[in-house]
Write a protein that holds these residues in place. Structure first.
Motif, PDB file in Angstrom:
ATOM      1  N   CYS A   1       0.709  -1.220   0.042  1.00  0.00           N
ATOM      2  CA  CYS A   1      -0.039  -0.009  -0.024  1.00  0.00           C
ATOM      3  C   CYS A   1       0.867   1.182  -0.123  1.00  0.00           C
ATOM      4  CB  CYS A   1      -0.840   0.022   1.259  1.00  0.00           C
ATOM      5  SG  CYS A   1      -0.238   0.259   2.834  1.00  0.00           S
ATOM      6  N   HIS A   2       2.022   0.879  -0.589  1.00  0.00           N
ATOM      7  CA  HIS A   2       2.970   2.036  -0.764  1.00  0.00           C
ATOM      8  C   HIS A   2       2.363   3.312  -1.676  1.00  0.00           C
ATOM      9  CE1 HIS A   2       7.109   3.098  -2.746  1.00  0.00           C
ATOM     10  NE2 HIS A   2       6.861   4.066  -1.692  1.00  0.00           N
ATOM     11  N   VAL A   3       2.764   4.623  -1.108  1.00  0.00           N
ATOM     12  CA  VAL A   3       2.388   5.773  -1.572  1.00  0.00           C
ATOM     13  C   VAL A   3       3.285   6.650  -1.482  1.00  0.00           C
ATOM     14  CG1 VAL A   3      -0.084   5.479  -1.288  1.00  0.00           C
ATOM     15  CG2 VAL A   3       1.230   6.774   0.489  1.00  0.00           C
ATOM     16  N   PHE A   4       3.367   7.739  -2.416  1.00  0.00           N
ATOM     17  CA  PHE A   4       4.247   9.140  -2.013  1.00  0.00           C
ATOM     18  C   PHE A   4       3.306  10.245  -1.833  1.00  0.00           C
ATOM     19  CE2 PHE A   4       5.933   6.376  -5.826  1.00  0.00           C
ATOM     20  CZ  PHE A   4       7.256   5.750  -5.290  1.00  0.00           C
ATOM     21  N   VAL A   5       3.814  10.611  -0.771  1.00  0.00           N
ATOM     22  CA  VAL A   5       3.072  11.839  -0.009  1.00  0.00           C
ATOM     23  C   VAL A   5       3.323  13.097  -0.477  1.00  0.00           C
ATOM     24  CG1 VAL A   5       2.408  12.722   2.140  1.00  0.00           C
ATOM     25  CG2 VAL A   5       2.769  10.360   1.808  1.00  0.00           C
ATOM     26  N   ARG A   6       2.620  13.969  -0.860  1.00  0.00           N
ATOM     27  CA  ARG A   6       3.018  15.187  -1.364  1.00  0.00           C
ATOM     28  C   ARG A   6       3.477  16.018  -0.269  1.00  0.00           C
ATOM     29  NH1 ARG A   6      -1.309  19.452  -3.943  1.00  0.00           N
ATOM     30  NH2 ARG A   6      -1.505  20.369  -1.791  1.00  0.00           N
ATOM     31  N   GLU A   7       4.709  16.739  -0.643  1.00  0.00           N
ATOM     32  CA  GLU A   7       5.716  17.585   0.424  1.00  0.00           C
ATOM     33  C   GLU A   7       4.870  18.150   1.471  1.00  0.00           C
ATOM     34  OE1 GLU A   7       8.933  17.625   0.950  1.00  0.00           O
ATOM     35  OE2 GLU A   7       9.053  15.968  -0.784  1.00  0.00           O
TER      36      GLU A   7
ATOM     37  N   PHE B   1      -2.837  14.354  -0.055  1.00  0.00           N
ATOM     38  CA  PHE B   1      -2.401  14.493  -1.599  1.00  0.00           C
ATOM     39  C   PHE B   1      -1.273  13.106  -1.538  1.00  0.00           C
ATOM     40  CE2 PHE B   1      -4.842  17.885  -3.537  1.00  0.00           C
ATOM     41  CZ  PHE B   1      -5.176  18.518  -2.109  1.00  0.00           C
ATOM     42  N   VAL B   2      -1.685  12.221  -2.437  1.00  0.00           N
ATOM     43  CA  VAL B   2      -0.854  11.041  -2.435  1.00  0.00           C
ATOM     44  C   VAL B   2      -0.623  10.830  -3.984  1.00  0.00           C
ATOM     45  CG1 VAL B   2      -0.943  10.111  -0.096  1.00  0.00           C
ATOM     46  CG2 VAL B   2      -2.246   9.220  -1.846  1.00  0.00           C
TER      47      VAL B   2
ATOM     48  N   ASP C   1      12.310   9.663  -0.615  1.00  0.00           N
ATOM     49  CA  ASP C   1      12.122  10.288   0.475  1.00  0.00           C
ATOM     50  C   ASP C   1      10.884  10.601   1.093  1.00  0.00           C
ATOM     51  OD1 ASP C   1      14.914  10.557   0.683  1.00  0.00           O
ATOM     52  OD2 ASP C   1      14.942  12.612  -0.449  1.00  0.00           O
ATOM     53  N   ASN C   2       9.843  10.667   0.060  1.00  0.00           N
ATOM     54  CA  ASN C   2       8.184  10.942   0.654  1.00  0.00           C
ATOM     55  C   ASN C   2       7.415   9.653   0.603  1.00  0.00           C
ATOM     56  OD1 ASN C   2       8.423  10.646  -2.148  1.00  0.00           O
ATOM     57  ND2 ASN C   2       6.881  12.273  -2.605  1.00  0.00           N
ATOM     58  N   SER C   3       7.976   8.581   0.934  1.00  0.00           N
ATOM     59  CA  SER C   3       7.262   7.289   0.704  1.00  0.00           C
ATOM     60  C   SER C   3       6.693   6.922   1.993  1.00  0.00           C
ATOM     61  CB  SER C   3       8.217   5.970   0.494  1.00  0.00           C
ATOM     62  OG  SER C   3       8.734   6.200  -0.948  1.00  0.00           O
ATOM     63  N   ARG C   4       5.538   6.541   2.248  1.00  0.00           N
ATOM     64  CA  ARG C   4       4.912   5.929   3.448  1.00  0.00           C
ATOM     65  C   ARG C   4       4.096   4.689   3.042  1.00  0.00           C
ATOM     66  NH1 ARG C   4       4.406   9.205   7.963  1.00  0.00           N
ATOM     67  NH2 ARG C   4       3.822   7.276   8.990  1.00  0.00           N
ATOM     68  N   LEU C   5       3.806   3.875   3.892  1.00  0.00           N
ATOM     69  CA  LEU C   5       2.823   2.925   3.840  1.00  0.00           C
ATOM     70  C   LEU C   5       1.405   3.441   4.308  1.00  0.00           C
ATOM     71  CD1 LEU C   5       4.602  -0.495   4.929  1.00  0.00           C
ATOM     72  CD2 LEU C   5       4.321   0.530   2.802  1.00  0.00           C
ATOM     73  N   SER C   6       0.501   3.396   3.282  1.00  0.00           N
ATOM     74  CA  SER C   6      -0.685   4.192   3.468  1.00  0.00           C
ATOM     75  C   SER C   6      -1.583   3.765   4.667  1.00  0.00           C
ATOM     76  CB  SER C   6      -1.585   4.498   2.186  1.00  0.00           C
ATOM     77  OG  SER C   6      -1.895   3.013   1.573  1.00  0.00           O
TER      78      SER C   6
END
Lengths: 105, 447
Positions: free
Chosen positions: A49-55, A97-98, A81-86
């Protein structure tokens, strides 16, 4: 009601209304947003469930645990750098925003 | 809102039978495999109407949390629901709750009619069986007493939650994943928990010896009373004669118990398949494309027995896997089959189990290993066992070690290796020593 803005790898945007307390992953899965697999259902076991999160959303999100940090090294598309598990991103009332990666598995 | 309410609801249009409407595909079983099949079919552009039919009075939900977060009360039941009601409507999928199919009439072309216990019937053009497995019942004196419970579905979990307040002493029977997960959850709720296992070790064959021993020690260190090689002779009733009050062991010991929870494995549901004349043997026999022996019906998930999909497995070897990952991957294969394509099973089987602060992740299948490498870092609470056959890594059990799990899973998926000699140092990141070529001590092909 917070809205989660999902942008997929091709640039298509989906705006989904979420509930405070739900995770970004739950919001995606319940509404069938492509780009989020979430095989383990949110128990921090699968890294799909990997996402890149807007800064500018980073500040409002819960901090990353060591376990999430380790799991992120196993995502199908390499972490940034902006990765998170949603599954770890609970909605607190603000919009999020992802961007979803091109694949999760 | 109470948990019962949130799991139950969903008025029209999702409830009710649709006996009059012929569906393109009838999926019997609305758990992980059935849901994934429906979802994958829509992703592949399958445009016929789909009916997803389940025998429980709940919207399709995920099971893994029932023994963990749900039992502990850390998540709401709404979190277990797979998809919103809108999703099903928008995707032309009818979700039918509370209908138990007792007979299916089917023609050679794959179409037919399914008949429910209620009298409703469901005509279909094509049939999928995602009927799962049921909890193995314990046959011992007193097994039918009140407060002797199982934990397989949402109703089981709701009953356990509703009644746990009455109990201080809980006896769990079965040292597999369900038993250990539930034991950890109940311990967290402040119960006095004893776990009984008939065999000499925990977790049966799902993990290797070293991992089983690690879990035994770790749980005992966390105060869980685990008794191996322990046989139950009967359940004793309370003064009313109706509810359980104790568990009598074969040595005569009686353990007090206001609740007994039994988790001694599952039995695949093959009744409908047998009635249909499909080949059955430890599940519904399917080929590598998830198609049953009649050539038209597909079967997916805990109920299906398939050729072992793991690269390098013995020819003709068959396997039935009870896991979310398998339900998902097999459903994808079946979805391709139903849309006229033939795709092999993708990915590497994997499993997880969370027990107290122990996160177990298993990649691959350790069957047939001839070498193990243990990576243990007690300071950081990490423990992994890597399994090898002929010098090639085939599986890993990883406890609180996601980096090891991910490295092994990725190596297996890409056909690479992690040389055993270099893997022994727990400080070495497995990712950095993954190699393209087999190790030198691998025997020649066919040896």
């Amino acid at each position: 009601m917070p809205t989660v803005h999902f942008t997929d790898a091709d640039g298509t945007v989906r705006e989904i209304d979420g509930n405070v307390g739900d995770s970004v992953m739950e919001t995606a899965v319940r509404n069938g947003v492509p780009g989020i697999v979430a095989e383990c259902g949110g128990s921090l076991s699968c890294a799909t469930c990997h996402v890149f999160v807007r800064e500018d959303c980073f500040e409002q999100l819960p901090p990353m645990s060591d376990m999430e940090d380790e799991m992120l090294y196993g995502t199908a598309i390499d972490r940034q750098d902006n990765s998170r598990l949603s599954c770890q991103l609970k909605l607190d009332g603000d919009d999020v925003f992802v961007t979803t990666p091109s694949t999760q598995v | 809102m109470s948990t019962a309410e949130t799991l139950q609801p969903t008025p029209q249009p999702m409830t009710g039978t649709r006996a009059a409407t012929r569906t393109g595909l009838l999926i019997i079983g609305a758990s992980q495999a059935g849901v994934q099949l429906a979802v994958s079919l829509r992703a592949l552009g399958f445009d016929e109407h789909i009916t997803l039919l389940g025998d429980e009075d709940h919207r399709p939900y995920q099971r893994p949390a029932l023994s963990k977060e749900f039992l502990q009360g850390t998540i709401e039941s709404e979190s277990l629901i797979f998809r919103s009601a809108d999703y099903w409507v928008e995707h032309n999928i009818s979700v039918v709750k509370g209908e138990r199919i007792v007979r299916v009439d089917k023609d050679a072309d794959g179409s037919g009619v399914a008949h429910a216990a209620s009298g409703a019937s469901f005509p279909f053009s094509r049939l999928a069986l995602t009927v799962g497995a049921r909890a193995r019942r314990m046959e011992v004196e007193g097994a039918d007493l009140d407060r002797v419970l199982y934990l397989r579905n949402a109703d089981d979990a709701l009953e356990l939650k509703a009644r746990i307040g009455e109990a201080q002493d809980v006896v769990l029977i079965g040292g597999g994943f369900i038993g250990l997960e539930a034991a950890s959850s109940l311990q967290k709720l402040g119960k006095n928990v004893t776990l009984l296992e008939l065999g000499p070790r925990l977790v049966g064959r799902a993990v290797g010896e070293e991992t089983a021993e690690y879990f035994l020690q770790a749980h005992r260190a966390r105060g869980l009373d685990i008794r191996l090689n322990t046989n139950v002779s009967r359940f004793a009733a309370d003064d009313s004669g109706r509810a359980v009050a104790g568990v009598e062991l074969s040595d005569g010991t009686v353990l007090p118990a206001q609740i007994v929870l039994i988790g001694i494995g599952v039995i695949p549901n093959t009744d409908l398949a047998e009635q249909l004349g499909l080949e059955v043997g430890n599940g519904i026999v399917v080929d590598r494309y998830s198609i049953a022996s009649d050539g038209t019906t597909v079967a997916v998930g805990d109920c299906a027995n398939m050729p072992n999909p793991v690269p390098g497995s013995a020819p003709g070897e068959r396997i039935r896997l009870e896991s979310v990952n398998n339900a998902v991957e097999q459903a994808k294969v079946a979805a391709y089959s139903l849309t006229g394509r033939r795709e092999e099973y993708a990915g590497i089987p994997w499993f997880w189990s969370n027990q107290a602060d122990l996160k177990l992740q298993i990649a691959g299948l350790c069957t047939g290993h001839d070498q193990t490498v243990i990576r243990r870092d007690d300071e950081r609470g990490k423990f992994s066992v890597l399994y090898y056959r002929g010098g090639q890594i085939i599986a890993a059990d990883c406890v609180n070690a996601p980096l090891d799990f991910m490295a092994v899973k990725n190596a297996l998926a890409s056909g690479r290796n992690i040389p055993a000699a270099a893997a022994a140092d727990p400080a070495t990141a497995l990712k950095t020593i993954t190699t393209d070529s087999p190790t030198a001590n691998q025997p020649p092909e066919g040896a």
